[in-house]
Design a protein around this motif. Structure first.
Motif, PDB file in Angstrom:
ATOM      1  N   ARG A   1      65.208 -30.252   0.678  1.00  0.00           N
ATOM      2  CA  ARG A   1      65.688 -30.650   1.997  1.00  0.00           C
ATOM      3  C   ARG A   1      66.580 -29.571   2.602  1.00  0.00           C
ATOM      4  O   ARG A   1      66.440 -29.207   3.774  1.00  0.00           O
ATOM      5  N   ALA A   2      67.501 -29.044   1.807  1.00  0.00           N
ATOM      6  CA  ALA A   2      68.392 -27.981   2.290  1.00  0.00           C
ATOM      7  C   ALA A   2      67.600 -26.739   2.671  1.00  0.00           C
ATOM      8  O   ALA A   2      67.893 -26.092   3.685  1.00  0.00           O
ATOM      9  N   PHE A   3      66.569 -26.411   1.883  1.00  0.00           N
ATOM     10  CA  PHE A   3      65.742 -25.236   2.182  1.00  0.00           C
ATOM     11  C   PHE A   3      64.997 -25.430   3.500  1.00  0.00           C
ATOM     12  O   PHE A   3      64.955 -24.536   4.341  1.00  0.00           O
ATOM     13  N   VAL A   4      64.404 -26.614   3.676  1.00  0.00           N
ATOM     14  CA  VAL A   4      63.671 -26.896   4.917  1.00  0.00           C
ATOM     15  C   VAL A   4      64.617 -26.824   6.113  1.00  0.00           C
ATOM     16  O   VAL A   4      64.283 -26.226   7.142  1.00  0.00           O
TER      17      VAL A   4
ATOM     18  N   ALA B   1      65.209 -23.282   6.951  1.00  0.00           N
ATOM     19  CA  ALA B   1      64.014 -22.693   7.570  1.00  0.00           C
ATOM     20  C   ALA B   1      63.884 -23.135   9.023  1.00  0.00           C
ATOM     21  O   ALA B   1      63.502 -22.335   9.892  1.00  0.00           O
ATOM     22  N   LEU B   2      64.212 -24.382   9.302  1.00  0.00           N
ATOM     23  CA  LEU B   2      64.151 -24.885  10.670  1.00  0.00           C
ATOM     24  C   LEU B   2      65.187 -24.201  11.565  1.00  0.00           C
ATOM     25  O   LEU B   2      64.951 -24.023  12.759  1.00  0.00           O
ATOM     26  N   GLN B   3      66.308 -23.817  10.997  1.00  0.00           N
ATOM     27  CA  GLN B   3      67.302 -23.066  11.771  1.00  0.00           C
ATOM     28  C   GLN B   3      66.860 -21.616  11.961  1.00  0.00           C
ATOM     29  O   GLN B   3      67.042 -21.042  13.027  1.00  0.00           O
ATOM     30  N   ASP B   4      66.270 -21.022  10.905  1.00  0.00           N
ATOM     31  CA  ASP B   4      65.870 -19.610  10.959  1.00  0.00           C
ATOM     32  C   ASP B   4      64.711 -19.369  11.925  1.00  0.00           C
ATOM     33  O   ASP B   4      64.709 -18.385  12.657  1.00  0.00           O
ATOM     34  N   THR B   5      63.707 -20.244  11.891  1.00  0.00           N
ATOM     35  CA  THR B   5      62.496 -20.046  12.704  1.00  0.00           C
ATOM     36  C   THR B   5      62.025 -21.383  13.281  1.00  0.00           C
ATOM     37  O   THR B   5      60.988 -21.911  12.879  1.00  0.00           O
ATOM     38  N   PRO B   6      62.764 -21.933  14.230  1.00  0.00           N
ATOM     39  CA  PRO B   6      62.430 -23.263  14.746  1.00  0.00           C
ATOM     40  C   PRO B   6      61.056 -23.360  15.399  1.00  0.00           C
ATOM     41  O   PRO B   6      60.409 -24.407  15.326  1.00  0.00           O
ATOM     42  N   SER B   7      60.564 -22.287  16.001  1.00  0.00           N
ATOM     43  CA  SER B   7      59.260 -22.365  16.675  1.00  0.00           C
ATOM     44  C   SER B   7      58.086 -22.318  15.691  1.00  0.00           C
ATOM     45  O   SER B   7      56.948 -22.502  16.083  1.00  0.00           O
ATOM     46  N   ALA B   8      58.375 -22.102  14.407  1.00  0.00           N
ATOM     47  CA  ALA B   8      57.306 -22.083  13.409  1.00  0.00           C
ATOM     48  C   ALA B   8      56.931 -23.487  12.950  1.00  0.00           C
ATOM     49  O   ALA B   8      55.881 -23.688  12.354  1.00  0.00           O
TER      50      ALA B   8
ATOM     51  N   ILE C   1      56.738 -27.855  13.680  1.00  0.00           N
ATOM     52  CA  ILE C   1      56.640 -28.886  14.703  1.00  0.00           C
ATOM     53  C   ILE C   1      57.859 -29.802  14.679  1.00  0.00           C
ATOM     54  O   ILE C   1      58.355 -30.220  15.706  1.00  0.00           O
ATOM     55  N   VAL C   2      58.364 -30.086  13.500  1.00  0.00           N
ATOM     56  CA  VAL C   2      59.549 -30.941  13.382  1.00  0.00           C
ATOM     57  C   VAL C   2      60.789 -30.128  13.754  1.00  0.00           C
ATOM     58  O   VAL C   2      60.864 -28.928  13.492  1.00  0.00           O
ATOM     59  N   THR C   3      61.745 -30.790  14.376  1.00  0.00           N
ATOM     60  CA  THR C   3      62.992 -30.106  14.724  1.00  0.00           C
ATOM     61  C   THR C   3      64.023 -30.297  13.614  1.00  0.00           C
ATOM     62  O   THR C   3      63.894 -31.190  12.768  1.00  0.00           O
ATOM     63  N   TYR C   4      65.036 -29.480  13.660  1.00  0.00           N
ATOM     64  CA  TYR C   4      66.135 -29.575  12.703  1.00  0.00           C
ATOM     65  C   TYR C   4      66.736 -30.981  12.714  1.00  0.00           C
ATOM     66  O   TYR C   4      66.935 -31.592  11.671  1.00  0.00           O
ATOM     67  N   ASP C   5      67.037 -31.489  13.906  1.00  0.00           N
ATOM     68  CA  ASP C   5      67.675 -32.809  14.007  1.00  0.00           C
ATOM     69  C   ASP C   5      66.763 -33.923  13.508  1.00  0.00           C
ATOM     70  O   ASP C   5      67.228 -34.860  12.852  1.00  0.00           O
ATOM     71  N   GLU C   6      65.467 -33.839  13.818  1.00  0.00           N
ATOM     72  CA  GLU C   6      64.525 -34.852  13.326  1.00  0.00           C
ATOM     73  C   GLU C   6      64.480 -34.856  11.802  1.00  0.00           C
ATOM     74  O   GLU C   6      64.504 -35.902  11.167  1.00  0.00           O
ATOM     75  N   TYR C   7      64.406 -33.663  11.221  1.00  0.00           N
ATOM     76  CA  TYR C   7      64.303 -33.584   9.765  1.00  0.00           C
ATOM     77  C   TYR C   7      65.611 -34.008   9.098  1.00  0.00           C
ATOM     78  O   TYR C   7      65.597 -34.717   8.094  1.00  0.00           O
ATOM     79  N   ARG C   8      66.719 -33.583   9.666  1.00  0.00           N
ATOM     80  CA  ARG C   8      68.028 -33.948   9.110  1.00  0.00           C
ATOM     81  C   ARG C   8      68.223 -35.466   9.092  1.00  0.00           C
ATOM     82  O   ARG C   8      68.876 -36.011   8.206  1.00  0.00           O
TER      83      ARG C   8
END
Length: 183
Positions: free
Chosen positions: A23-26, A29-36, A38-45
């Motif tokens: 979870r922490a890794f994902v 990754a969502l912060q590093d390359t958000p456009s890569a 489909i899920v957003t940081y906030d959705e995944y968190r």
């Protein structure tokens, strides 16, 4: 991994015990390359840890898995990739590769290739699976090179596949790899 690498990497299927690390890794990754993704940081968190555990190792979907690449010296997770086998009877010959990510500090070391090769080998061992599909964000040349070099071929592009929270339109490239052991 190939010989001559500075630090050896081990790759293994993740288990429920890896959920917090994954979870922490994902999230990173969502912060590093958000456009890569489909899920957003906030959705995944917002996903509960039980959801993450099911995602990485679900008893209801035994052929689905997530692999983690770990630096053997530090035991740090440095890469991830997942595979989902489609559940419908007439689509069970297809699997989706998803969530491919390698830590920025560990890129260009063959970790992504090792993760994909391991995923393809495991997919080929799943009865009935004949092809692996994936998609990546158009303009991600590193992903494009990697996937092509692993035998994936493009079969289409989806315009406006994603509209980022800041209004950026992202097209997705769809690729397929037929497995060697299948017709």
């Amino acid at each position: 991994m190939t010989s001559g690498q500075a630090e050896p990497i081990s790759i293994r299927r993740l288990t429920h015990d890896d959920a917090e690390t994954y979870r922490a890794f994902v999230l990173q990754a969502l912060q590093d390359t958000p456009s890569a993704f489909i899920v957003t940081y906030d959705e995944y968190r917002a996903k509960p840890i039980e959801w993450v555990k099911e995602r990485i190792a679900s008893p209801q979907q035994p052929h689905d898995f997530v692999l983690g690449a770990f630096d053997q010296a530090s035991s740090e997770m440095v890469g991830i990739v997942g595979l989902d086998v489609l559940p419908r009877i007439q689509e069970r010959h297809k699997a989706h590769l998803y969530g491919m990510a390698v830590s920025p500090s560990c890129r260009a070391r063959g970790i992504g290739r090792a993760l994909i090769e391991r995923t393809l080998a495991e997919a080929a061992g799943i009865q009935g699976v004949r092809q692996v599909l994936l998609m990546y964000s158009e303009g991600n040349t590193a992903a494009e090179r990697l996937y092509h070099s692993c035998g994936f071929v493009e079969f289409g592009r989806e315009p406006r596949a994603m509209l980022t929270v800041n209004g950026q339109v992202v097209n997705k490239v769809h690729m397929i790899r037929l497995l060697d052991n299948q017709e």
